[in-house]
Design a protein around this motif. Structure first.
Motif, mmCIF file in Angstrom:
data_model
loop_
_atom_site.group_PDB
_atom_site.id
_atom_site.type_symbol
_atom_site.label_atom_id
_atom_site.label_comp_id
_atom_site.label_asym_id
_atom_site.label_seq_id
_atom_site.Cartn_x
_atom_site.Cartn_y
_atom_site.Cartn_z
ATOM 1 N N PHE A 18 -1.822 -32.665 9.348
ATOM 2 C CA PHE A 18 -1.971 -32.472 10.787
ATOM 3 C C PHE A 18 -2.455 -33.710 11.528
ATOM 4 C CE2 PHE A 18 -2.842 -28.222 8.944
ATOM 5 C CZ PHE A 18 -1.756 -27.559 9.467
ATOM 6 N N GLY A 19 -3.284 -34.541 10.883
ATOM 7 C CA GLY A 19 -4.012 -35.543 11.638
ATOM 8 C C GLY A 19 -3.687 -36.967 11.268
ATOM 9 N N ALA A 20 -4.219 -37.869 12.077
ATOM 10 C CA ALA A 20 -4.080 -39.304 11.818
ATOM 11 C C ALA A 20 -5.458 -39.950 11.821
ATOM 12 C CB ALA A 20 -3.184 -39.937 12.879
ATOM 13 N N GLU A 21 -6.454 -39.204 11.380
ATOM 14 C CA GLU A 21 -7.818 -39.726 11.404
ATOM 15 C C GLU A 21 -8.080 -40.684 10.246
ATOM 16 O OE1 GLU A 21 -10.176 -36.218 11.451
ATOM 17 O OE2 GLU A 21 -9.517 -35.593 13.443
ATOM 18 N N LEU A 22 -7.594 -40.329 9.075
ATOM 19 C CA LEU A 22 -7.744 -41.193 7.899
ATOM 20 C C LEU A 22 -6.362 -41.661 7.479
ATOM 21 C CD1 LEU A 22 -10.395 -39.115 5.930
ATOM 22 C CD2 LEU A 22 -10.775 -41.268 7.146
ATOM 23 N N LEU A 45 -0.368 -46.613 7.480
ATOM 24 C CA LEU A 45 0.537 -45.480 7.305
ATOM 25 C C LEU A 45 -0.237 -44.165 7.282
ATOM 26 C CD1 LEU A 45 2.831 -46.912 4.479
ATOM 27 C CD2 LEU A 45 3.257 -46.943 6.946
ATOM 28 N N ARG A 46 0.452 -43.094 7.682
ATOM 29 C CA ARG A 46 -0.130 -41.753 7.677
ATOM 30 C C ARG A 46 0.532 -40.923 6.582
ATOM 31 N NH1 ARG A 46 1.649 -36.905 10.034
ATOM 32 N NH2 ARG A 46 3.358 -38.052 11.043
ATOM 33 N N LEU A 47 -0.291 -40.280 5.747
ATOM 34 C CA LEU A 47 0.221 -39.393 4.719
ATOM 35 C C LEU A 47 0.834 -38.150 5.363
ATOM 36 C CD1 LEU A 47 0.374 -38.809 1.619
ATOM 37 C CD2 LEU A 47 -1.792 -37.587 1.893
ATOM 38 N N THR A 48 1.983 -37.726 4.872
ATOM 39 C CA THR A 48 2.685 -36.580 5.470
ATOM 40 C C THR A 48 3.040 -35.526 4.425
ATOM 41 O OG1 THR A 48 4.833 -37.659 5.181
ATOM 42 C CG2 THR A 48 3.702 -38.025 7.275
#
Length: 479
Positions: A298-302, A340-343
């Motif tokens: 859901f997020g892009a915090e970490l 990069l963001r994990l998805t």
């Protein structure tokens, strides 16, 4: 409110019972939140509780060194413990908070202790069935304590573990108990080993990914020995675990991303990102325990830090398929291309995981000078994560360089999933890795550095907060 945070635990158990069965006569909860079980099947159902399979540690990924943060996503983190954990602050939790990593696992300890102490006197089951259920509870308790000691105790060091403070050893399912002795790191590790050695003779060969099998018990025993620095015993136990997994009635193995990420595969791209495999059918998890991972869905915090991104090869499917360079499907790319963001889904495995076992076995083989065996394990894993033509290891690496490569392979496999924190702790004083500086960086929206934080030895352990210390005044807090 004592160490078990009674109200939260009782509510969780009631919810677990509602999810596990709709029968009126399955299990009851008395007015104090204590579970009432009578038959052997009741105790078996306790081991199948969904609350034993899923946990939530908002700090685990934030503590891991492979992540970074980017403005403005860090400014309004949904879980307030993430930012102080990311900063490796002395105090992660506010003075009056419940400590998630205690309250979540205390709920499990209540269940396991109840089964261990009561199931042999239950009604209706055979002696072997009762011993098998007790063995599962012993092994489940061992797994739970392995988590707790890796949050609240120093990494195992044979020179200091007998005096390093750990976590209380709790063997009763008594919510009124208040006088806990803290125990040492050595006490806790010996307790874990004792529980596993009691469990293994009676663990079932039958297979259920949400329950402890003989193979999973052997794998956990191997992991504990490895964390204690006993690589020979760890390797022996790992080899025995793989023998049991090979004979399992359900498939156990490693997904081949060269196939499963293609259209129609279990990891194929969909509207919300790569496909996510449910815990009860995931072949990579012979003992499924999941950490809720909002940062992978859901997020892009970490986010994946640029220096970590650079560890991947150009054709590594783990990076190319399971990460994105934007905050969501409709957002522009991040200012730094290597953030990069994990998805890859809303939870991350941290029970018994087959890729983890291959990497641990490769490490053990290297430390015991079986270089060819280690290379074989590494290349087998890598051939399932990238085109086979690119899976070979770099030529000419020394033993130490292969060890470093193996630990980097762990990062490539488990980045932003919470597995790296325990590895970081374990290797922090290892002579080969002790010179490494672990940093966390917060970047401005334009990609420039806003703040940088450095992990210190003191912050390898989580401190208890004021509320916990007030409730347990005989405890000594971590430094």
């Amino acid at each position: 409110m004592k160490i078990f945070y009674i109200k939260k635990m009782a509510i969780s158990f009631i919810m677990g019972i509602m999810l596990a069965s709709c029968s009126d006569d399955f299990l009851e909860v008395d007015v104090n939140g204590r579970l009432i079980a009578e038959t052997t099947e009741d105790y078996s159902q306790l081991l199948s509780s969904p609350f034993l399979a899923g946990y939530f540690s908002p700090t685990r990924i934030a503590l891991s060194p492979e992540v970074c943060m980017l403005e403005p996503f860090n400014s309004g983190v949904f879980f307030p413990t993430k930012l102080p954990a990311f900063r490796w602050q002395d105090d992660i939790y506010l003075p009056d908070d419940d400590i998630n990593e205690i309250s979540e696992f205390a709920r499990s300890l209540y269940t396991y202790n109840k089964i261990i102490n009561e199931v042999l006197n239950s009604k209706g089951g055979s002696e072997s069935e009762k011993l098998s259920l007790q063995a599962e509870a012993y092994a489940g308790r061992a797994w739970t304590y392995f988590q707790l000691i890796n949050y609240f105790g120093k990494p195992y060091d044979p020179a200091t573990s007998s005096t390093d403070l750990g976590f209380p050893i709790i063997t009763e399912s008594d919510i009124t108990q208040t006088n806990f002795e803290q125990g040492t790191v050595e006490d806790v590790y010996q307790f874990i080993l004792d529980d596993l050695n009691k469990a293994i003779p009676n663990l079932p060969d039958t297979f259920n990914r949400l329950r402890m099998s003989l193979g999973a018990g052997k794998a956990l025993l191997a992991k504990v020995h490895i964390f204690m620095g006993d690589y020979g015993q760890g390797l022996d136990n790992l080899n025995e675990a793989f023998i049991h997994f090979d004979a399992a009635p359900l498939e156990v193995g490693i997904y081949d991303y060269n196939i499963t990420t293609l259209p129609g595969g279990v990891h194929a791209l969909g509207f919300l990102g790569p496909g996510f495999v449910n815990a009860n059918v995931n072949i990579e998890n012979p003992y499924s325990r999941e950490n809720i991972n909002f940062d992978g869905f859901f997020g892009a915090e970490l986010l994946l830090a640029p220096e970590t991104t650079m560890l991947y090869g150009a054709t590594d499917i783990r990076r190319n398929h399971f990460f994105s360079n934007s905050a969501n499907a409709f957002a522009p790319p991040f200012a730094l291309p290597n953030i990069l963001r994990l998805t890859s889904g809303p939870s991350a495995p941290y029970g018994i995981n087959i890729p983890d076992l291959y990497l641990l076995r490769a490490e053990c083989k290297l430390r015991l000078n079986n270089i060819d065996g280690a290379i074989e394990d590494l290349q087998f894993l890598r051939s399932h994560r990238m085109p086979v033509t690119d899976a070979s290891l770099p030529a000419g690496l020394s033993k130490d360089e292969l060890l470093i490569f193996t630990i980097e392979e762990r990062t490539r496999e488990f980045a932003v999933r919470g597995m790296e924190w325990f590895t970081t702790r374990r290797l922090f004083t290892d002579p080969l890795f002790s010179g490494k500086t672990h940093t966390h960086t917060i970047y401005n929206t334009d990609g420039t550095i806003k703040e940088t934080f450095v992990l210190t030895p003191e912050r390898l352990v989580v401190r208890f907060n004021k509320r916990f210390i007030n409730q347990n005044p005989n405890f000594t807090n971590n430094p």
